[in-house]
Motif scaffolding. Sequence first.
Motif, PDB file in Angstrom:
ATOM      1  N   LEU A  88     -48.095  40.479 -12.027  1.00 19.22           N
ATOM      2  CA  LEU A  88     -48.466  40.040 -13.785  1.00 19.22           C
ATOM      3  C   LEU A  88     -48.348  41.140 -14.868  1.00 19.22           C
ATOM      4  O   LEU A  88     -49.131  40.876 -15.694  1.00 19.22           O
ATOM      5  CB  LEU A  88     -49.476  38.691 -13.678  1.00 19.22           C
ATOM      6  CG  LEU A  88     -49.152  37.593 -13.238  1.00 19.22           C
ATOM      7  CD1 LEU A  88     -51.070  36.602 -12.991  1.00 19.22           C
ATOM      8  CD2 LEU A  88     -48.281  36.626 -14.718  1.00 19.22           C
ATOM      9  N   TYR A  98     -53.396  37.767 -26.028  1.00 20.64           N
ATOM     10  CA  TYR A  98     -53.913  36.680 -25.134  1.00 20.64           C
ATOM     11  C   TYR A  98     -55.017  37.000 -25.326  1.00 20.64           C
ATOM     12  O   TYR A  98     -55.542  38.483 -25.505  1.00 20.64           O
ATOM     13  CB  TYR A  98     -52.983  37.249 -23.580  1.00 20.64           C
ATOM     14  CG  TYR A  98     -51.384  37.506 -23.028  1.00 20.64           C
ATOM     15  CD1 TYR A  98     -51.522  36.088 -23.137  1.00 20.64           C
ATOM     16  CD2 TYR A  98     -50.534  38.698 -23.286  1.00 20.64           C
ATOM     17  CE1 TYR A  98     -49.897  36.127 -22.949  1.00 20.64           C
ATOM     18  CE2 TYR A  98     -49.684  38.893 -22.610  1.00 20.64           C
ATOM     19  CZ  TYR A  98     -49.076  37.380 -23.205  1.00 20.64           C
ATOM     20  OH  TYR A  98     -48.060  36.981 -22.833  1.00 20.64           O
ATOM     21  N   THR A 129     -51.136  33.501  -9.042  1.00 16.44           N
ATOM     22  CA  THR A 129     -50.466  33.544 -10.118  1.00 16.44           C
ATOM     23  C   THR A 129     -51.105  31.834 -11.103  1.00 16.44           C
ATOM     24  O   THR A 129     -51.659  32.674 -11.720  1.00 16.44           O
ATOM     25  CB  THR A 129     -48.980  33.205 -10.080  1.00 16.44           C
ATOM     26  OG1 THR A 129     -48.314  34.602  -9.431  1.00 16.44           O
ATOM     27  CG2 THR A 129     -48.175  33.452 -11.917  1.00 16.44           C
ATOM     28  N   THR A 133     -53.539  33.357 -14.365  1.00 20.76           N
ATOM     29  CA  THR A 133     -53.031  32.598 -15.555  1.00 20.76           C
ATOM     30  C   THR A 133     -54.281  31.835 -16.098  1.00 20.76           C
ATOM     31  O   THR A 133     -54.081  31.047 -17.175  1.00 20.76           O
ATOM     32  CB  THR A 133     -51.383  32.128 -15.638  1.00 20.76           C
ATOM     33  OG1 THR A 133     -51.255  30.864 -14.474  1.00 20.76           O
ATOM     34  CG2 THR A 133     -50.666  33.418 -15.436  1.00 20.76           C
TER      35      THR A 133
END
Length: 212
Positions: A88, A98, A129, A133
Amino acid sequence: MKIKLLTLALMSGIALAACSADDTDADMAATTPDPAMTDPATDPMATTPDPMTDDSMAAPGADMDIVANASNSPDHTTLVSAVQAAGLVETLQGPGPYTVFAPTNAAFDALPAGTVDGLLEPDSKDQLTGVLTYHVVEGSLDAAALTQQIEAGNGEARLTTVAGGELVAKANPAGGVTITDAQGNTANVTTADLRSSNGVIHVVDKVLMPAS
């Protein structure tokens, strides 16, 4: 703050030396810094946390991306390793912006034994992941904006993560903001508004877990 305190201590020393030039004890006291003036643990002003400087991810570079700032923090080495293992890095170096809720090393250490090692296994990349996330929300949501959303939501803000799950932000009665995950675990935002070139980081004291 430390520079101002040191300056005051030196000025006090000069004044004492001028009044008691022949007094050796007084001169020694004037030239020896007062621990209360130099030790943050005993400085009453140091007990008020500054969200921009009171964390290991102190003085972040606003011109550096989220990954670069996290990599400079000795208290986020586990998070950085996980981001690398999940592939990532490039994503979180992208334009974004973000909002990242960044768990500390201690937060990862508090997970059940073997959890982190298991997530870092190559076969667990998809799960890793999903967890990482789940800590990321699209848009740059600083503390002021988060507080506004909480107030507009009658005491809570529901945040949709990049993973697709939901986090619930609430005002902590003791001060600050709490973040509750899909499994009912609640983390405290211990340091807010660590700004990066592509978003903002809020440090949290627990790993947020998506629905199982």
